[in-house]
Scaffold this motif. Structure first.
Motif, PDB file in Angstrom:
ATOM      1  N   ASP A 165      -4.083   5.166   0.849  1.00 31.28           N
ATOM      2  CA  ASP A 165      -4.826   4.030   0.452  1.00 31.28           C
ATOM      3  C   ASP A 165      -5.935   3.698   1.195  1.00 31.28           C
ATOM      4  OD1 ASP A 165      -3.670   3.638  -1.931  1.00 31.28           O
ATOM      5  OD2 ASP A 165      -2.239   2.178  -1.579  1.00 31.28           O
ATOM      6  N   LEU A 166      -7.172   3.296   0.774  1.00 28.21           N
ATOM      7  CA  LEU A 166      -7.892   2.645   1.588  1.00 28.21           C
ATOM      8  C   LEU A 166      -8.062   1.284   1.530  1.00 28.21           C
ATOM      9  CD1 LEU A 166     -11.668   4.211   2.041  1.00 28.21           C
ATOM     10  CD2 LEU A 166     -11.567   1.738   1.407  1.00 28.21           C
ATOM     11  N   VAL A 167      -7.980   0.569   2.733  1.00 27.98           N
ATOM     12  CA  VAL A 167      -8.050  -0.950   2.922  1.00 27.98           C
ATOM     13  C   VAL A 167      -9.109  -1.539   3.798  1.00 27.98           C
ATOM     14  CG1 VAL A 167      -6.582  -3.043   3.567  1.00 27.98           C
ATOM     15  CG2 VAL A 167      -5.516  -0.939   2.567  1.00 27.98           C
TER      16      VAL A 167
ATOM     17  N   VAL B  64       0.868  -1.213  -0.032  1.00 26.07           N
ATOM     18  CA  VAL B  64       0.036   0.068   0.073  1.00 26.07           C
ATOM     19  C   VAL B  64       0.704   1.329  -0.087  1.00 26.07           C
ATOM     20  CG1 VAL B  64      -1.993  -0.909   1.116  1.00 26.07           C
ATOM     21  CG2 VAL B  64      -0.015   0.014   2.464  1.00 26.07           C
TER      22      VAL B  64
ATOM     23  N   GLU C  67      -4.840  12.299   7.657  1.00 28.49           N
ATOM     24  CA  GLU C  67      -5.659  11.754   6.526  1.00 28.49           C
ATOM     25  C   GLU C  67      -7.061  12.225   6.453  1.00 28.49           C
ATOM     26  OE1 GLU C  67      -2.562  10.764   5.056  1.00 28.49           O
ATOM     27  OE2 GLU C  67      -2.670   9.966   7.103  1.00 28.49           O
TER      28      GLU C  67
ATOM     29  N   PRO D  52     -11.247   0.562  -2.744  1.00 28.13           N
ATOM     30  CA  PRO D  52     -10.189  -0.071  -1.854  1.00 28.13           C
ATOM     31  C   PRO D  52      -8.993  -0.560  -2.599  1.00 28.13           C
ATOM     32  CG  PRO D  52     -12.206  -1.166  -1.262  1.00 28.13           C
ATOM     33  CD  PRO D  52     -12.522  -0.228  -2.721  1.00 28.13           C
ATOM     34  N   LYS D  53      -8.024  -0.467  -1.980  1.00 19.32           N
ATOM     35  CA  LYS D  53      -6.579  -0.795  -2.702  1.00 19.32           C
ATOM     36  C   LYS D  53      -6.326  -2.319  -2.508  1.00 19.32           C
ATOM     37  CE  LYS D  53      -2.322  -0.344  -4.321  1.00 19.32           C
ATOM     38  NZ  LYS D  53      -1.410   0.466  -3.526  1.00 19.32           N
TER      39      LYS D  53
ATOM     40  N   ILE E 103     -14.837   5.636  -2.984  1.00 23.43           N
ATOM     41  CA  ILE E 103     -13.019   5.211  -2.885  1.00 23.43           C
ATOM     42  C   ILE E 103     -12.969   3.835  -3.076  1.00 23.43           C
ATOM     43  CG2 ILE E 103     -11.186   5.715  -1.718  1.00 23.43           C
ATOM     44  CD1 ILE E 103     -12.639   7.707   0.257  1.00 23.43           C
TER      45      ILE E 103
ATOM     46  N   CYS F 136      -2.418   4.992   5.941  1.00 25.44           N
ATOM     47  CA  CYS F 136      -3.631   4.626   5.057  1.00 25.44           C
ATOM     48  C   CYS F 136      -4.633   4.551   5.797  1.00 25.44           C
ATOM     49  CB  CYS F 136      -3.390   3.083   4.928  1.00 25.44           C
ATOM     50  SG  CYS F 136      -2.017   2.950   3.537  1.00 25.44           S
TER      51      CYS F 136
END
Lengths: 315, 315
Positions: free
Chosen positions: A101-103, A97, B143, A155-156, A153, A134
């Motif tokens: 990044d959105l996880v 990541v 963030e 997700p990564k 958004i 993140c």
């Protein structure tokens, strides 16, 4: 490693040899030095032979100030010599990541979940993502679909509890990478290359083959049910053959010689160190027996192994 | 409460009286029953006087099966009598959210954060939201702005570490409710009505007034710095007067009689039970001294108190 009275004989020597063999860090402490002080020639001999720190120590007859100094010295030697801990050496999301990044972390809450809290790998994951700036989004499987549809958004990455692999895999669009907490743990503290090589051996298991399941928790484990019930059931379903299972908890002895087993499946090992995990698997790997871990085996049996390891293989 | 030999005299009676006074749950266990067994008349008298469970017990001379039964009985009595624990009795987000809500949790990671993990109130919050089928989104303050701008899902609520109250308050649009972890904890395990009444007393503090800061952690505390440094600094800045501070940790004795203090400020109490917190504050409340807690006082000093308590007052 405490000793007194300058006595460092067979017992002490055997113990230190074991530490060295198992790669367990140690320091030598000559205790009760107020009664018999450390012999300098002996000290030099020990330092020389074991390349170890050696501390002269006593709990008695120290004034407050000396005691504080002695404890500080002891503490700093312990800290200096611990070169490994249950904290992951490699961050869980290293190379996966970038900041912002959105996880999505899929965390089913079932009867096994600890009261009011989360299990350690989930907390570790949230923290590692925050450390990387993140944005972890935590969902139960039931909320996943709606969240993915509503979120602007992308997700990564989606990480799921391995037990929900099949359900989650259907919900997460193919273009979004998906893996499991247990697979991530396998990469950062297990012998990942060996697992990658060993897991597909599930399909070569034959009738009557013996499977060794290693569960590392020393306390009552929430993975109990996975190792003893879910994994055996899924392995039998996938292979279609009868298998014998030995489940070994903590550091309990393995009931048979390692070459009686056709595959060894290790838990994620969230509560133990990299070294402990490595040492536990060494006999199997040395003997050329396939090794895997809970999450990777579950993913394999559910037919989504390729997807779950893809992001790690392309690295 | 262990006793042996049917001996239940002054010491035992005093201890049980203390348990009753402090509302500490207890059970009576007559131990070493293999040596002297429990006298039935004595047992009836004790059960009758204390309305308590009473168990005859022995660790010796029990075969495996009897031992298992005795331990099971003991365990079930303990579980039955624990009517409170560090786990919150009232869920953190009770009455605040509904299933599917997205809640943003702002968790700054600084040097005080435990290695590889999160602090307990943050984990409690994530878990409570999952239990309610909500979606916790965890972000560092850096963030937050970008997430709120990019997200198509409006958060139902933003919860921040109290130390970041001012920064976060500027970022979160006015129409989105904002509060702090510590304020939420105050509602579910503190004496919230008293805090609401007591906190504005900050503005009545005069030169030379004495402030009692109560920090409940028994172990080395990550709130240390808040109670000892940040809170005193902010209070002096807000009031513009010189204040004297006494910081008391764990269950340490309070250095002066309670009526020497002009306000008592209690930490969130994440590690202790509702009852422990309540008992700690009782003398101040009884004496009519204003009480507050860390998060509410921080919010007050930063000028965002109204906003931080708004969602609770409208309930």
């Amino acid at each position: 490693m405490l000793f007194t009275d300058n006595t460092f004989e067979k017992f002490e020597k055997d113990l230190v040899s074991k530490f060295i063999k198992e790669e367990i860090p140690f320091i030598l402490i000559h205790n009760q030095s107020d009664i018999i002080s450390l012999d300098e020639a002996k000290a030099d001999e020990l330092r020389d032979r074991y390349k170890s720190d050696l501390l002269e120590f006593s709990c008695s007859m120290l004034n407050d100030e000396d005691q504080e100094r002695a404890v500080a010295e002891l503490t700093s030697l312990i800290v200096k010599n611990i070169n490994s801990s249950a904290i992951l050496e490699k961050g869980m999301f290293e190379d996966l990541v970038v900041a912002g990044d959105l996880v999505v972390l899929v965390c089913p809450i079932d009867s096994e979940a600890p009261e009011g809290r989360l299990i350690l790998p989930q907390v570790n994951a949230i923290r590692d993502l925050l450390d990387r700036n993140c944005i972890p989004v935590v969902v139960q499987p039931s909320e996943l679909k709606s969240f993915l549809e509503r979120s602007s958004i992308l997700p990564k990455l989606v990480v799921t509890d391995s037990q929900a692999f099949d359900k989650v895999s259907e919900i997460v669009p193919k273009e979004i990478p998906l893996t499991g907490f247990s697979v991530i743990l396998a990469r950062c503290k297990g012998d990942f290359e060996s697992y990658l090589k060993g897991t597909p051996a599930i399909d070569t298991l034959k009738n009557g083959d013996r499977v060794l399941v290693l569960e590392s928790c020393s306390h009552h484990s929430t993975c109990d049910d996975i190792g003893r019930v879910k994994l055996p059931r899924l392995l039998k379903k996938r292979t279609g053959v009868n298998l014998e299972f030995d489940v070994v908890a903590g550091l309990d002895e393995i009931p048979m010689s390692i070459d009686n087993y056709s595959i060894v499946i290790q838990c994620g090992g969230c509560m133990i160190t990299h070294r402990q995990l490595h040492n536990r698997l060494k006999p199997a790997i040395t003997a050329g027996i396939p090794v895997s871990n809970y999450g990777m085996s579950l993913a394999y049996c559910m037919g989504i192994y390729e997807r779950a390891v893809k992001i790690f293989i392309s690295k």
